[in-house]
Scaffold this active site. Structure first.
Site, mmCIF file in Angstrom:
data_model
loop_
_atom_site.group_PDB
_atom_site.id
_atom_site.type_symbol
_atom_site.label_atom_id
_atom_site.label_comp_id
_atom_site.label_asym_id
_atom_site.label_seq_id
_atom_site.Cartn_x
_atom_site.Cartn_y
_atom_site.Cartn_z
ATOM 1 C CG ASN A 19 -0.314 0.092 2.524
ATOM 2 O OD1 ASN A 19 0.496 0.999 2.760
ATOM 3 N ND2 ASN A 19 -0.630 -0.822 3.433
ATOM 4 C CG ASN A 67 -7.386 -6.305 6.835
ATOM 5 O OD1 ASN A 67 -6.376 -5.716 7.180
ATOM 6 N ND2 ASN A 67 -8.386 -5.683 6.262
ATOM 7 N NE ARG A 87 -2.712 -8.592 5.541
ATOM 8 C CZ ARG A 87 -3.555 -7.882 6.310
ATOM 9 N NH1 ARG A 87 -3.980 -6.715 5.904
ATOM 10 N NH2 ARG A 87 -3.969 -8.362 7.484
ATOM 11 N NE ARG A 134 -4.554 -3.711 -0.305
ATOM 12 C CZ ARG A 134 -3.907 -3.951 0.833
ATOM 13 N NH1 ARG A 134 -4.419 -4.757 1.729
ATOM 14 N NH2 ARG A 134 -2.740 -3.372 1.072
ATOM 15 C CG HIS A 163 -8.333 -1.997 3.932
ATOM 16 N ND1 HIS A 163 -7.180 -2.344 4.614
ATOM 17 C CD2 HIS A 163 -8.630 -3.055 3.132
ATOM 18 C CE1 HIS A 163 -6.794 -3.555 4.223
ATOM 19 N NE2 HIS A 163 -7.653 -4.005 3.326
ATOM 20 C CG ASP A 165 -10.361 -0.284 8.331
ATOM 21 O OD1 ASP A 165 -9.510 0.061 7.479
ATOM 22 O OD2 ASP A 165 -10.183 -1.275 9.085
ATOM 23 C CB CYS A 256 -6.032 -1.848 10.920
ATOM 24 S SG CYS A 256 -6.290 -0.505 9.795
HETATM 25 N N1 ARG Z 1 -0.084 -3.600 5.847
HETATM 26 C C1 ARG Z 1 -1.453 -4.008 5.861
HETATM 27 C C2 ARG Z 1 -1.972 -4.150 4.450
HETATM 28 O O1 ARG Z 1 -1.567 -3.383 3.615
HETATM 29 C C3 ARG Z 1 -2.274 -3.039 6.653
HETATM 30 C C4 ARG Z 1 -3.715 -3.469 6.832
HETATM 31 C C5 ARG Z 1 -4.570 -2.445 7.507
HETATM 32 N N2 ARG Z 1 -5.839 -2.952 7.796
HETATM 33 C C6 ARG Z 1 -7.002 -2.269 7.696
HETATM 34 N N3 ARG Z 1 -8.088 -2.828 8.112
HETATM 35 N N4 ARG Z 1 -7.064 -1.092 7.126
HETATM 36 O O2 ARG Z 1 -2.756 -4.996 4.121
#
Ligand code: ARG
Length: 263
Positions: A19, A67, A87, A134, A163, A165, A256
């Site tokens: 990201n 997530n 991930r 995403r 995201h 959130d 998160c």
């Molecule tokens: N480094 C993680 C990613 O890029 C951060 C996730 C953050 N989670 C969230 N619910 N916004 O996937």
């Protein structure tokens, strides 16, 4: 009392860039991250029952339990299907935890990326869902079928707000707090038509103001967001400001790190 899922940051690390916030040359201070996580944890613990998931060494982002999936009914979750291969190794760990704790686990079809409560948020009679960065829009229809509620699809237009959130939180069924610049014009209109909406300025959005956890009357918010704090306090909320710098380097903060296991 609310019930939530968190994962201790024992194996938290920044090992890839998926990201706009993540840069391998801007590494988190891991001992400071542990302190920041503990601070959040101790506040959440005062307000909710916290379940802890054991972190896996090969999953540096597993700490971001929002997530893991989405609660779709009292004891059922729709498991995430991560967009990025980096991930995807988290999926079996989350799945095992849910199954071992009595949840029915539903799966998205293989070609439909979905990142759980990071992208779909409960807002009273309906749900709000982000797509494009995403979670894909195909996931909204499927989630809506499991939820048995209307899902309002909101397009996220910037790599920083990848995201839902990261750009919006729900205060109560009628009120949301959000950063308009994260969404396209149509999504802005949809939000403003359905909700009483408080806008966050860019400067505070960049400090992850929108990545806040609301439990009852308390808002756990990343530090450095005085304007929105003020608005919330005037509405009778107690805002607790929490240092989150080392998680923001990975593109995450308070919300998160928390997944709701109960409504
Ligand atoms: N480094 C993680 C990613 O890029 C951060 C996730 C953050 N989670 C969230 N619910 N916004 O996937």
């Amino acid at each position: 009392m609310s019930r939530v899922l968190m994962c201790p940051p024992d194996h938290y690390a920044l090992r890839y860039e998926i990201n706009a916030w993540m840069h391998l040359d801007n590494q988190p201070d891991l001992s400071l991250a542990a302190v920041q996580w503990q601070t959040l944890f101790s506040h959440v613990q005062k307000l909710a029952q916290v379940e802890l998931l054991s972190p896996a060494p090969e999953c540096p982002d597993m700490v971001f339990t929002a997530n893991a999936g989405l609660l779709v009914s009292e004891r059922a979750v729709l498991l995430s299907r991560f967009r990025h291969p980096e991930r995807q190794p988290e999926e079996p760990h989350f799945r095992r935890w849910f199954e071992e704790h009595g949840f029915t686990v539903y799966l998205m079809p293989p070609d439909c990326a979905f990142e759980g409560e990071g992208d779909i948020l409960y807002a009273g009679e309906r749900y709000l869902a982000g797509y494009r960065r995403r979670t894909e829009i195909c996931a909204h229809r499927i989630a809506s079928e499991y939820l048995g509620h209307e899902v309002l699809s909101l397009e996220l237009v910037s790599d920083r707000w990848y995201h839902l959130d990261t750009a919006l939180f729900v205060l109560d069924g009628r009120t949301v707090v959000y950063y308009p610049g994260a969404f396209d014009t149509y999504a802005n209109r949809v939000i403003d038509e359905h909700f009483d909406a408080l806008h966050v300025v860019e400067e505070e959005a960049l400090r992850f103001a929108c990545n806040s956890v609301v439990i009852g009357n308390t808002v756990l918010m990343p530090e450095g967001c005085p304007l929105i704090t003020n608005l919330l306090e005037r509405r009778g909320y107690e805002v607790v400001s929490i240092p989150m710098s080392e998680f923001i380097k990975s593109g995450g903060a308070c919300k998160c790190l928390v997944m709701f296991l109960e409504r």
